[in-house]
Scaffold this motif. Structure first.
Motif, PDB file in Angstrom:
ATOM      1  N   ALA A 183     -46.324  -3.755  18.230  1.00 31.17           N
ATOM      2  CA  ALA A 183     -47.469  -3.569  17.349  1.00 31.17           C
ATOM      3  C   ALA A 183     -48.150  -4.912  17.088  1.00 31.17           C
ATOM      4  O   ALA A 183     -47.508  -5.972  17.129  1.00 31.17           O
ATOM      5  CB  ALA A 183     -47.020  -2.939  16.032  1.00 31.17           C
ATOM      6  N   LEU A 184     -49.434  -4.884  16.828  1.00 31.71           N
ATOM      7  CA  LEU A 184     -50.178  -6.101  16.518  1.00 31.71           C
ATOM      8  C   LEU A 184     -49.801  -6.635  15.146  1.00 31.71           C
ATOM      9  O   LEU A 184     -49.576  -5.877  14.204  1.00 31.71           O
ATOM     10  CB  LEU A 184     -51.679  -5.822  16.535  1.00 31.71           C
ATOM     11  N   THR A 185     -49.744  -7.974  15.043  1.00 35.46           N
ATOM     12  CA  THR A 185     -49.607  -8.595  13.729  1.00 35.46           C
ATOM     13  C   THR A 185     -50.960  -8.542  13.024  1.00 35.46           C
ATOM     14  O   THR A 185     -51.997  -8.224  13.632  1.00 35.46           O
ATOM     15  CB  THR A 185     -49.162 -10.051  13.860  1.00 35.46           C
ATOM     16  N   ALA A 186     -50.977  -8.883  11.741  1.00 29.89           N
ATOM     17  CA  ALA A 186     -52.225  -8.883  10.982  1.00 29.89           C
ATOM     18  C   ALA A 186     -53.225  -9.858  11.602  1.00 29.89           C
ATOM     19  O   ALA A 186     -54.426  -9.564  11.702  1.00 29.89           O
ATOM     20  CB  ALA A 186     -51.953  -9.240   9.526  1.00 29.89           C
ATOM     21  N   ASP A 187     -52.738 -11.040  12.026  1.00 32.35           N
ATOM     22  CA  ASP A 187     -53.633 -12.022  12.661  1.00 32.35           C
ATOM     23  C   ASP A 187     -54.208 -11.490  13.963  1.00 32.35           C
ATOM     24  O   ASP A 187     -55.395 -11.662  14.245  1.00 32.35           O
ATOM     25  CB  ASP A 187     -52.870 -13.317  12.921  1.00 32.35           C
ATOM     26  N   GLU A 188     -53.393 -10.832  14.762  1.00 35.18           N
ATOM     27  CA  GLU A 188     -53.858 -10.288  16.040  1.00 35.18           C
ATOM     28  C   GLU A 188     -54.874  -9.172  15.832  1.00 35.18           C
ATOM     29  O   GLU A 188     -55.872  -9.075  16.557  1.00 35.18           O
ATOM     30  CB  GLU A 188     -52.665  -9.816  16.864  1.00 35.18           C
ATOM     31  N   VAL A 189     -54.630  -8.333  14.834  1.00 34.17           N
ATOM     32  CA  VAL A 189     -55.598  -7.280  14.508  1.00 34.17           C
ATOM     33  C   VAL A 189     -56.942  -7.900  14.136  1.00 34.17           C
ATOM     34  O   VAL A 189     -58.005  -7.451  14.586  1.00 34.17           O
ATOM     35  CB  VAL A 189     -55.079  -6.396  13.354  1.00 34.17           C
ATOM     36  N   ASN A 190     -56.906  -8.952  13.326  1.00 33.06           N
ATOM     37  CA  ASN A 190     -58.152  -9.600  12.911  1.00 33.06           C
ATOM     38  C   ASN A 190     -58.884 -10.202  14.099  1.00 33.06           C
ATOM     39  O   ASN A 190     -60.118 -10.098  14.210  1.00 33.06           O
ATOM     40  CB  ASN A 190     -57.864 -10.682  11.862  1.00 33.06           C
ATOM     41  N   ARG A 191     -58.140 -10.835  15.005  1.00 33.22           N
ATOM     42  CA  ARG A 191     -58.793 -11.439  16.175  1.00 33.22           C
ATOM     43  C   ARG A 191     -59.387 -10.376  17.089  1.00 33.22           C
ATOM     44  O   ARG A 191     -60.495 -10.546  17.615  1.00 33.22           O
ATOM     45  CB  ARG A 191     -57.792 -12.306  16.941  1.00 33.22           C
ATOM     46  N   LEU A 192     -58.668  -9.277  17.288  1.00 30.82           N
ATOM     47  CA  LEU A 192     -59.203  -8.203  18.109  1.00 30.82           C
ATOM     48  C   LEU A 192     -60.436  -7.580  17.461  1.00 30.82           C
ATOM     49  O   LEU A 192     -61.400  -7.232  18.146  1.00 30.82           O
ATOM     50  CB  LEU A 192     -58.126  -7.140  18.340  1.00 30.82           C
ATOM     51  N   SER A 193     -60.438  -7.477  16.148  1.00 37.60           N
ATOM     52  CA  SER A 193     -61.555  -6.836  15.458  1.00 37.60           C
ATOM     53  C   SER A 193     -62.835  -7.671  15.507  1.00 37.60           C
ATOM     54  O   SER A 193     -63.934  -7.120  15.424  1.00 37.60           O
ATOM     55  CB  SER A 193     -61.188  -6.538  14.004  1.00 37.60           C
ATOM     56  N   VAL A 194     -62.697  -9.009  15.638  1.00 39.71           N
ATOM     57  CA  VAL A 194     -63.897  -9.858  15.617  1.00 39.71           C
ATOM     58  C   VAL A 194     -64.323 -10.336  16.992  1.00 39.71           C
ATOM     59  O   VAL A 194     -65.364 -10.975  17.126  1.00 39.71           O
ATOM     60  CB  VAL A 194     -63.701 -11.089  14.701  1.00 39.71           C
TER      61      VAL A 194
END
Length: 245
Positions: free
Chosen positions: A23-34
């Motif tokens: 699963a993505l970490t919170a940081d990875e989710v943020n990078r993917l989202s932007v």
């Protein structure tokens, strides 16, 4: 990454050790989202698009303007597709080609005023047009919904250096989720990008998109979008013509 990597369960990291998807970490989710928003904020990106097909394939070396949703570059064919060589411009609705026996290494900053052939961008069944529509959708005027990405199948699958940049490899949202959530490549393009099998991103520590690999139903192998191989050159309008947004 080779086509086989798109479906691999385990990828190699920066070293020799195998890594397991998670699963993505919170940081990875943020990078993917932007990552798509950063393309838009930059105005545009230089990109090389590798479009495979059973007769050889095409390589487009050019730039995409994410403010006007316009692409421009040099197209070269491989194998039986060599007759496709020339310049190419496209929007979400129109493809213009200028055939050339010996195209330049890079498209001229000022496009030729004549010699262009225009046709509608096909909304399904043509890998080239699907790739052209997808690359326009790799920029967005707002971040994707970070809360929805993990719910729709986004995952971390490995690490790799791309042209000296350390990147995390992430699977994007499932294609069937893209159309309903507006997240990830292919959303809203109206092409068979919506039936793509796999969307995989190579994203840097600051959210920069370095590579995207997408499986398209009409292609025998994934289409690859490599960003940042050259300096971005703004896409200029055709002389006497107004690109369709």
């Amino acid at each position: 990454m080779a086509a086989a990597a798109a479906g691999a369960a385990v990828l190699l990291g920066d070293g020799d050790d195998a890594v397991t998807p998670r699963a993505l970490t919170a940081d990875e989710v943020n990078r993917l989202s932007v990552t798509r928003f950063l393309n838009y904020r930059a105005g545009g990106r230089a990109v090389t698009i590798t479009v495979p097909n059973v007769s050889g394939g095409l390589v487009i070396t050019g730039s995409v303007d994410y403010r006007t949703h316009t692409g421009y570059g040099v197209v070269r064919g491989r194998g039986r597709d060599a007759s496709s060589d020339g310049l190419i411009r496209w929007t979400a609705t129109t493809v213009l080609v200028l055939p050339m026996a010996k195209p330049p290494a890079v498209a001229p900053a000022s496009p030729p005023a004549s010699g262009w052939y225009s046709r509608p961008l096909r909304t399904s069944g043509m890998t080239l047009d699907s790739a052209l529509a997808i690359v326009l959708d790799l920029g967005s005027d707002r971040p994707d919904n970070a809360a929805l990405l993990p719910q729709n199948g986004a995952a971390w699958v490995g690490r790799e250096r791309v042209r000296g940049h350390r990147t995390d490899i992430m699977n994007g949202p499932r294609a069937e989720a893209d159309a309903s959530t507006g997240t990830g490549a292919g959303a809203g393009t109206g092409t068979d990008a919506g039936t793509s099998r796999t969307v995989r991103y190579w994203i840097g520590s600051d959210g920069t998109m370095h590579r995207v690999e997408i499986g398209i139903a009409s292609a025998p192998q994934p289409v690859v979008f490599d960003f940042g191989t050259r300096k971005y050159v703004p896409v200029r309008p055709l002389p006497g013509a107004t690109p369709t947004p």
